[in-house]
Enzyme design. Structure first.
Site, PDB file in Angstrom:
ATOM      1  CB  SER A 108      34.305  22.477 -32.422  1.00  0.00           C
ATOM      2  OG  SER A 108      34.437  22.802 -33.312  1.00  0.00           O
ATOM      3  CB  THR A 135      35.141  17.582 -38.694  1.00  0.00           C
ATOM      4  OG1 THR A 135      36.251  16.493 -38.704  1.00  0.00           O
ATOM      5  CG2 THR A 135      33.408  17.446 -39.923  1.00  0.00           C
ATOM      6  CB  CYS A 136      33.055  22.145 -37.318  1.00  0.00           C
ATOM      7  SG  CYS A 136      31.644  23.142 -37.560  1.00  0.00           S
ATOM      8  CB  CYS A 192      28.474  22.176 -40.457  1.00  0.00           C
ATOM      9  SG  CYS A 192      29.575  22.285 -38.821  1.00  0.00           S
ATOM     10  CE  LYS A 217      27.483  19.665 -44.144  1.00  0.00           C
ATOM     11  NZ  LYS A 217      26.912  18.583 -43.560  1.00  0.00           N
ATOM     12  CE1 TYR A 259      25.827  16.386 -41.022  1.00  0.00           C
ATOM     13  CE2 TYR A 259      24.910  13.967 -40.125  1.00  0.00           C
ATOM     14  CZ  TYR A 259      25.921  15.909 -39.879  1.00  0.00           C
ATOM     15  OH  TYR A 259      26.663  15.012 -39.571  1.00  0.00           O
ATOM     16  CB  ALA A 270      22.670  11.084 -47.574  1.00  0.00           C
ATOM     17  CD  GLU A 326      23.193  18.926 -44.127  1.00  0.00           C
ATOM     18  OE1 GLU A 326      23.113  19.971 -43.200  1.00  0.00           O
ATOM     19  OE2 GLU A 326      24.101  18.857 -44.385  1.00  0.00           O
ATOM     20  NE  ARG A 357      23.152  -1.926 -45.592  1.00  0.00           N
ATOM     21  CZ  ARG A 357      23.196  -2.845 -46.369  1.00  0.00           C
ATOM     22  NH1 ARG A 357      24.510  -2.802 -47.422  1.00  0.00           N
ATOM     23  NH2 ARG A 357      23.295  -4.001 -45.727  1.00  0.00           N
ATOM     24  N   GLY A 400      27.093   7.707 -42.747  1.00  0.00           N
ATOM     25  CA  GLY A 400      27.368   7.550 -41.819  1.00  0.00           C
ATOM     26  C   GLY A 400      29.424   7.504 -41.546  1.00  0.00           C
ATOM     27  CG  HIS A 428       0.852  39.753 -41.237  1.00  0.00           C
ATOM     28  ND1 HIS A 428       1.201  38.329 -42.096  1.00  0.00           N
ATOM     29  CD2 HIS A 428       0.483  40.889 -41.865  1.00  0.00           C
ATOM     30  CE1 HIS A 428       0.086  38.868 -42.358  1.00  0.00           C
ATOM     31  NE2 HIS A 428       0.595  40.181 -43.268  1.00  0.00           N
ATOM     32  CD  GLU A 483       2.044  36.067 -40.143  1.00  0.00           C
ATOM     33  OE1 GLU A 483       1.499  36.453 -39.184  1.00  0.00           O
ATOM     34  OE2 GLU A 483       2.465  36.594 -41.342  1.00  0.00           O
TER      35      GLU A 483
END
Length: 453
Positions: free
Chosen positions: A17, A44-45, A50, A53, A181, A183, A185, A202, A267, A442, A447
């Site tokens: 990116s 990667t994204c 992302c 995923k 995040y 893990a 997800e 851990r 990580g 509403h 809201e």
């Protein structure tokens, strides 16, 4: 070397990116640009992160929504799920995005080299496939980050988020190492698709860095949904059995966990191995990151770095902004910089959570007792016919004297979609009174942002 003797004005290593954005903007300013990418264009994204995923998250939601449909009067017969269909649809979209990113470079007359490139000096790189050496006035490193695989016996039997998109079959038993995040997800995805999921960590904390109240709420909800947790349990070893299954041995646990796959999500570290940066006098940081100044410049004036490889903020939108700012500053003559304040982030867990600005803990550390916390703890309308007792939670942290909003954090259906607009208000420095003065929309979950007390 005189400027006109360079083969290119800019050579970019990595077409993710940040690298693609920098290449496109630099070319739009008239620079002669080339980019080297050893795998696929998009990074990667787009390729292994992302985007695919999030598509898996969408696919997994149907398990819950199809069950809820009956309560809304729908008859859904012969409901079943086929993993290869979802997997192949996701990978097909990855192909589409790879083509789209490639077209962006081609349309901007950026030359592409589909091979690995390494730095051989302040103004030179070498292509790994052909061995060709190329000179450039500036070099931009945008190689991103790579999943960490800890060293323990049997780690060769484990997979990372790179490989999880290519599973041949849907596993029945999934053990996930880590509670960040990635893990959380994938834990939500596999759990929704009917897998038995065990998250092993851990420490005793999930999603370190997010607001504690949201972390606790997510833990409660995911446990109720059937995800099991093993805290304070480092991996000792993983053994492969004759039938292809795995046995996961944990410190302090008498019995191993049985698994069909073990996903390690502990990580990501900057992908700088073998880049040759030392030839230009650049020393890497403790995590392998490339140290840079506020404008992305390294210790070598002709070499810059953007995105995850700098280990500043590992988020795709940040890499894009850094790449854009670099190109504008170096080739467009613009005094462009990137602000790292009030960056919104989200975890596409199930349910998702999102936040921007200071958490309650961070605000107390920064402002002492001079803060106020407003909240709304509610049952989303979406969950009523689903017969789920899960509750959403929105929090607003404000500076007590001025009531300027310091942070907003939320967990519940569509939280990331709602937070994006709220992040603008936090970035703009609006107050709780500004939210109170806004009429509620509403009925909606959003809201609750203007109804917190």
């Amino acid at each position: 070397m005189a400027e006109q003797e360079f083969d290119y004005d800019l050579f970019v290593i990595g077409a993710g990116s940040g690298g693609v954005r920098a290449s496109r903007i630099a070319a739009s300013h008239g620079a002669r640009v080339a980019v080297a990418e050893e795998y696929r264009v998009g990074g990667t994204c787009v390729i292994r992160g992302c985007v695919p995923k999030k598509l898996l998250v969408y696919g997994s939601h149907f398990a819950e929504e199809l069950q809820d449909a009956a309560n809304y009067g729908w008859t859904v017969e012969k409901m079943s799920f086929d993993w290869p269909t979802l997997r192949d649809a996701v990978l097909k979209d990855v192909d589409r995005l790879n083509t789209a990113y490639t077209s962006t470079l081609e349309n901007n007359k950026v030359e592409r080299f589909l091979e690995r490139a390494t730095v051989t000096g302040p103004n030179t790189v070498r292509l790994g496939g052909s061995g060709r050496e190329i000179s450039a006035r500036y070099i931009l490193v945008a190689t991103g980050a790579w999943p960490v695989m800890p060293d323990f016996p049997g780690n060769e039997h484990c997979i990372t988020s790179n490989e999880v998109f290519h599973l041949e079959n849907l596993p029945k038993r999934v053990v996930i190492s880590g509670a960040g995040y990635i893990a959380m997800e994938f834990a939500g995805i596999f759990n929704a698709l009917g897998c038995h999921v065990t998250v092993v960590n851990r420490s005793e904390t999930i999603l370190r860095g997010y607001d504690e109240s949201l972390r606790d709420r997510l833990l409660q909800i995911t446990m109720a949904r059937g995800i099991e947790y093993k805290f304070n349990c480092p991996f000792e070893k993983v053994e492969k059995q004759a039938d292809g299954s795995l046995q996961v041995f944990l410190a302090g646990q008498p019995d191993p966990l049985a698994a069909d796959i073990v996903l390690v999500a502990t990580g990501r570290l900057p992908k700088t191995d073998g880049l040759g940066l030392e030839t230009a006098g650049i020393e890497l940081g403790a995590q392998g990151e490339i140290p840079v100044d506020d404008h992305g410049r390294t210790a070598c004036d002709s070499i810059y770095a953007v995105g995850d490889v700098t280990n500043r903020v590992q988020l795709t939108p940040i890499a894009i902004r850094e790449g854009h700012a670099f190109a504008d500053r170096v080739f467009g003559g613009k005094d462009t910089s990137v602000s790292y304040d009030c960056i919104p982030s989200a975890v596409f867990s199930q349910p998702p959570l999102a936040g921007v600005g200071l958490t309650e803990s961070q605000a107390r550390q920064a402002f002492g007792g001079n803060i106020k916390v407003y909240s709304s703890d509610f049952r989303p309308m979406k969950n009523i016919f689903g017969h789920r007792p899960e509750r959403g939670l929105y929090k607003m942290i404000v500076e007590a004297t001025s009531e300027r909003v310091l942070g907003i954090h939320m967990i519940g259906p569509e939280a990331p979609e709602i937070l994006q607009a709220a992040a603008i208000a936090v970035k703009a420095g609006l107050t709780k009174a500004d939210f109170d003065a806004t009429v509620a929309l509403h009925p909606s979950m959003a809201e609750e942002l203007v109804l917190m007390r």
